[in-house]
Design a protein around this motif. Structure first.
Motif, PDB file in Angstrom:
ATOM      1  N   GLY A   1     -41.291 -15.581 -64.492  1.00  0.00           N
ATOM      2  CA  GLY A   1     -41.662 -14.731 -65.673  1.00  0.00           C
ATOM      3  C   GLY A   1     -41.673 -13.278 -64.945  1.00  0.00           C
ATOM      4  N   GLU A   2     -41.022 -13.184 -63.775  1.00  0.00           N
ATOM      5  CA  GLU A   2     -41.119 -11.808 -62.996  1.00  0.00           C
ATOM      6  C   GLU A   2     -41.087 -10.524 -63.812  1.00  0.00           C
ATOM      7  OE1 GLU A   2     -39.028  -9.603 -59.527  1.00  0.00           O
ATOM      8  OE2 GLU A   2     -38.706 -11.222 -59.467  1.00  0.00           O
ATOM      9  N   PHE A   3     -40.161 -10.485 -64.714  1.00  0.00           N
ATOM     10  CA  PHE A   3     -39.948  -9.415 -65.559  1.00  0.00           C
ATOM     11  C   PHE A   3     -40.575  -9.298 -66.913  1.00  0.00           C
ATOM     12  CE2 PHE A   3     -35.865  -9.418 -63.004  1.00  0.00           C
ATOM     13  CZ  PHE A   3     -36.045  -8.461 -62.272  1.00  0.00           C
ATOM     14  N   GLY A   4     -41.701 -10.322 -66.772  1.00  0.00           N
ATOM     15  CA  GLY A   4     -42.314 -10.084 -68.175  1.00  0.00           C
ATOM     16  C   GLY A   4     -41.611 -10.404 -69.546  1.00  0.00           C
ATOM     17  N   ILE A   5     -40.589 -11.246 -69.347  1.00  0.00           N
ATOM     18  CA  ILE A   5     -39.529 -11.725 -70.486  1.00  0.00           C
ATOM     19  C   ILE A   5     -40.435 -12.169 -71.906  1.00  0.00           C
ATOM     20  CG2 ILE A   5     -37.749 -13.207 -71.237  1.00  0.00           C
ATOM     21  CD1 ILE A   5     -37.059 -13.454 -68.685  1.00  0.00           C
ATOM     22  N   TYR A   6     -41.609 -12.836 -71.521  1.00  0.00           N
ATOM     23  CA  TYR A   6     -42.374 -13.564 -72.564  1.00  0.00           C
ATOM     24  C   TYR A   6     -43.371 -12.605 -72.978  1.00  0.00           C
ATOM     25  CZ  TYR A   6     -38.909 -16.496 -70.757  1.00  0.00           C
ATOM     26  OH  TYR A   6     -37.803 -17.282 -70.221  1.00  0.00           O
ATOM     27  N   SER A   7     -43.409 -11.373 -73.232  1.00  0.00           N
ATOM     28  CA  SER A   7     -44.404 -10.529 -73.540  1.00  0.00           C
ATOM     29  C   SER A   7     -44.568 -10.795 -75.122  1.00  0.00           C
ATOM     30  CB  SER A   7     -43.990  -9.111 -73.233  1.00  0.00           C
ATOM     31  OG  SER A   7     -44.990  -8.188 -73.905  1.00  0.00           O
ATOM     32  N   TYR A   8     -45.740 -10.619 -75.560  1.00  0.00           N
ATOM     33  CA  TYR A   8     -46.021 -10.604 -76.830  1.00  0.00           C
ATOM     34  C   TYR A   8     -45.706  -9.296 -77.680  1.00  0.00           C
ATOM     35  CZ  TYR A   8     -49.038 -14.588 -76.868  1.00  0.00           C
ATOM     36  OH  TYR A   8     -49.508 -16.077 -76.640  1.00  0.00           O
TER      37      TYR A   8
ATOM     38  N   TYR B   1     -33.226  -8.782 -87.292  1.00  0.00           N
ATOM     39  CA  TYR B   1     -31.784  -9.196 -87.837  1.00  0.00           C
ATOM     40  C   TYR B   1     -32.110  -9.123 -89.377  1.00  0.00           C
ATOM     41  CZ  TYR B   1     -32.191 -13.944 -89.257  1.00  0.00           C
ATOM     42  OH  TYR B   1     -32.369 -15.294 -89.928  1.00  0.00           O
ATOM     43  N   GLY B   2     -31.038  -8.483 -90.167  1.00  0.00           N
ATOM     44  CA  GLY B   2     -31.215  -8.261 -91.557  1.00  0.00           C
ATOM     45  C   GLY B   2     -32.577  -7.729 -91.901  1.00  0.00           C
ATOM     46  N   SER B   3     -33.448  -8.531 -92.733  1.00  0.00           N
ATOM     47  CA  SER B   3     -34.804  -8.082 -92.926  1.00  0.00           C
ATOM     48  C   SER B   3     -35.654  -9.077 -92.413  1.00  0.00           C
ATOM     49  CB  SER B   3     -34.820  -8.230 -94.811  1.00  0.00           C
ATOM     50  OG  SER B   3     -34.044  -7.095 -95.202  1.00  0.00           O
ATOM     51  N   LYS B   4     -35.423  -9.341 -91.234  1.00  0.00           N
ATOM     52  CA  LYS B   4     -36.187 -10.587 -90.652  1.00  0.00           C
ATOM     53  C   LYS B   4     -36.724 -10.283 -89.264  1.00  0.00           C
ATOM     54  CE  LYS B   4     -34.573 -14.520 -93.410  1.00  0.00           C
ATOM     55  NZ  LYS B   4     -34.109 -15.550 -93.496  1.00  0.00           N
ATOM     56  N   ILE B   5     -37.836 -10.459 -88.897  1.00  0.00           N
ATOM     57  CA  ILE B   5     -38.515 -10.190 -87.587  1.00  0.00           C
ATOM     58  C   ILE B   5     -39.107 -11.564 -87.121  1.00  0.00           C
ATOM     59  CG2 ILE B   5     -40.526  -9.384 -88.711  1.00  0.00           C
ATOM     60  CD1 ILE B   5     -40.724  -7.073 -86.616  1.00  0.00           C
ATOM     61  N   ALA B   6     -39.233 -11.268 -85.584  1.00  0.00           N
ATOM     62  CA  ALA B   6     -39.801 -12.485 -85.058  1.00  0.00           C
ATOM     63  C   ALA B   6     -40.491 -12.223 -83.693  1.00  0.00           C
ATOM     64  CB  ALA B   6     -39.002 -13.772 -84.974  1.00  0.00           C
ATOM     65  N   ASN B   7     -41.132 -12.607 -83.004  1.00  0.00           N
ATOM     66  CA  ASN B   7     -41.811 -12.520 -81.780  1.00  0.00           C
ATOM     67  C   ASN B   7     -40.728 -13.352 -80.759  1.00  0.00           C
ATOM     68  OD1 ASN B   7     -43.390 -13.075 -79.271  1.00  0.00           O
ATOM     69  ND2 ASN B   7     -44.437 -11.313 -79.968  1.00  0.00           N
ATOM     70  N   LEU B   8     -40.131 -12.543 -79.702  1.00  0.00           N
ATOM     71  CA  LEU B   8     -39.385 -13.327 -78.883  1.00  0.00           C
ATOM     72  C   LEU B   8     -40.130 -14.538 -78.100  1.00  0.00           C
ATOM     73  CD1 LEU B   8     -36.387 -13.356 -77.245  1.00  0.00           C
ATOM     74  CD2 LEU B   8     -37.499 -11.890 -75.658  1.00  0.00           C
ATOM     75  N   GLN B   9     -41.267 -14.307 -77.832  1.00  0.00           N
ATOM     76  CA  GLN B   9     -41.988 -15.215 -77.140  1.00  0.00           C
ATOM     77  C   GLN B   9     -42.260 -16.588 -78.229  1.00  0.00           C
ATOM     78  OE1 GLN B   9     -46.356 -14.698 -76.129  1.00  0.00           O
ATOM     79  NE2 GLN B   9     -45.784 -15.623 -74.118  1.00  0.00           N
ATOM     80  N   THR B  10     -42.442 -16.234 -79.323  1.00  0.00           N
ATOM     81  CA  THR B  10     -42.568 -17.222 -80.347  1.00  0.00           C
ATOM     82  C   THR B  10     -41.155 -17.981 -80.640  1.00  0.00           C
ATOM     83  OG1 THR B  10     -44.161 -16.151 -81.896  1.00  0.00           O
ATOM     84  CG2 THR B  10     -42.854 -17.724 -82.967  1.00  0.00           C
ATOM     85  N   ILE B  11     -40.155 -17.462 -80.352  1.00  0.00           N
ATOM     86  CA  ILE B  11     -38.714 -18.045 -80.410  1.00  0.00           C
ATOM     87  C   ILE B  11     -38.649 -18.904 -79.372  1.00  0.00           C
ATOM     88  CG2 ILE B  11     -36.412 -17.693 -80.023  1.00  0.00           C
ATOM     89  CD1 ILE B  11     -36.605 -15.089 -81.867  1.00  0.00           C
ATOM     90  N   ILE B  12     -38.877 -18.647 -78.288  1.00  0.00           N
ATOM     91  CA  ILE B  12     -38.880 -19.365 -77.079  1.00  0.00           C
ATOM     92  C   ILE B  12     -39.788 -20.700 -76.904  1.00  0.00           C
ATOM     93  CG2 ILE B  12     -38.947 -19.241 -74.459  1.00  0.00           C
ATOM     94  CD1 ILE B  12     -37.766 -16.243 -74.959  1.00  0.00           C
TER      95      ILE B  12
END
Length: 163
Positions: free
Chosen positions: A29-36, A42-53
């Motif tokens: 995770g050198e570049f901190g991809i999984y930051s909160y 997209y559309g009218s929806k939102i998510a945390n990238l870390q949660t997706i992964i």
């Protein structure tokens, strides 16, 4: 929301998730991809990238209703996906595109870009975020711009006739 169908957007996120997991397996995770702090819209929806992964088997389960649509948030009806990743992720990808870079920066760029290309999307930079636009949205944008151009030409012709 742009003009890409929701199921294709979710397929894009499924592939992006796989790509980012492969990236982490190879480079950590050198570049901190999984930051909160990284959010996906997209559309009218939102998510945390870390949660997706990490926390949802299927990325579709990570999304909640957003307080406003992506179009309202970013003021662009033609963007299909918006990923805020200000900081090291954005800097690594932008740096790679603008001036080249090492293998790790290329791999991070490719994780995002390969998923986008698979679904006919282009990736662009939005000052600390990545935006993705589908062919459907590009076509609609070009159609709308053509209509607007014709309207302005008609208006100009009428104005010239009045002079």
């Amino acid at each position: 929301m742009g003009y890409m169908k929701e199921e294709r957007i979710l397929d894009f996120f499924r592939d992006l998730k796989e790509n980012l997991i492969k990236y982490e397996d190879n480079y950590g995770g050198e570049f901190g991809i999984y930051s909160y702090e990284y959010y996906v819209r997209y559309g009218s929806k939102i998510a945390n990238l870390q949660t997706i992964i990490y926390f949802c088997e299927d990325p579709a389960d990570a999304f909640d209703p957003a307080d406003c649509s992506l179009e309202e948030f970013y003021d662009d009806p033609y963007i299909d996906v918006y990923i805020s990743c200000e900081g090291s992720v954005y800097e690594a990808i932008y740096g790679y595109v603008s001036r080249g870079g090492d293998e790790k920066s290329k791999a991070l760029h490719d994780a995002f870009n390969d998923a986008a290309e698979k679904y006919g999307m282009t990736m662009d930079f939005c000052g600390g975020a990545l935006s993705f636009q589908s062919k459907e949205s590009w076509d609609k944008q070009n159609e709308d711009e053509k209509i607007e151009w014709e309207r302005m030409e008609d208006e100009f012709r009428r104005w010239k006739e009045e002079i």
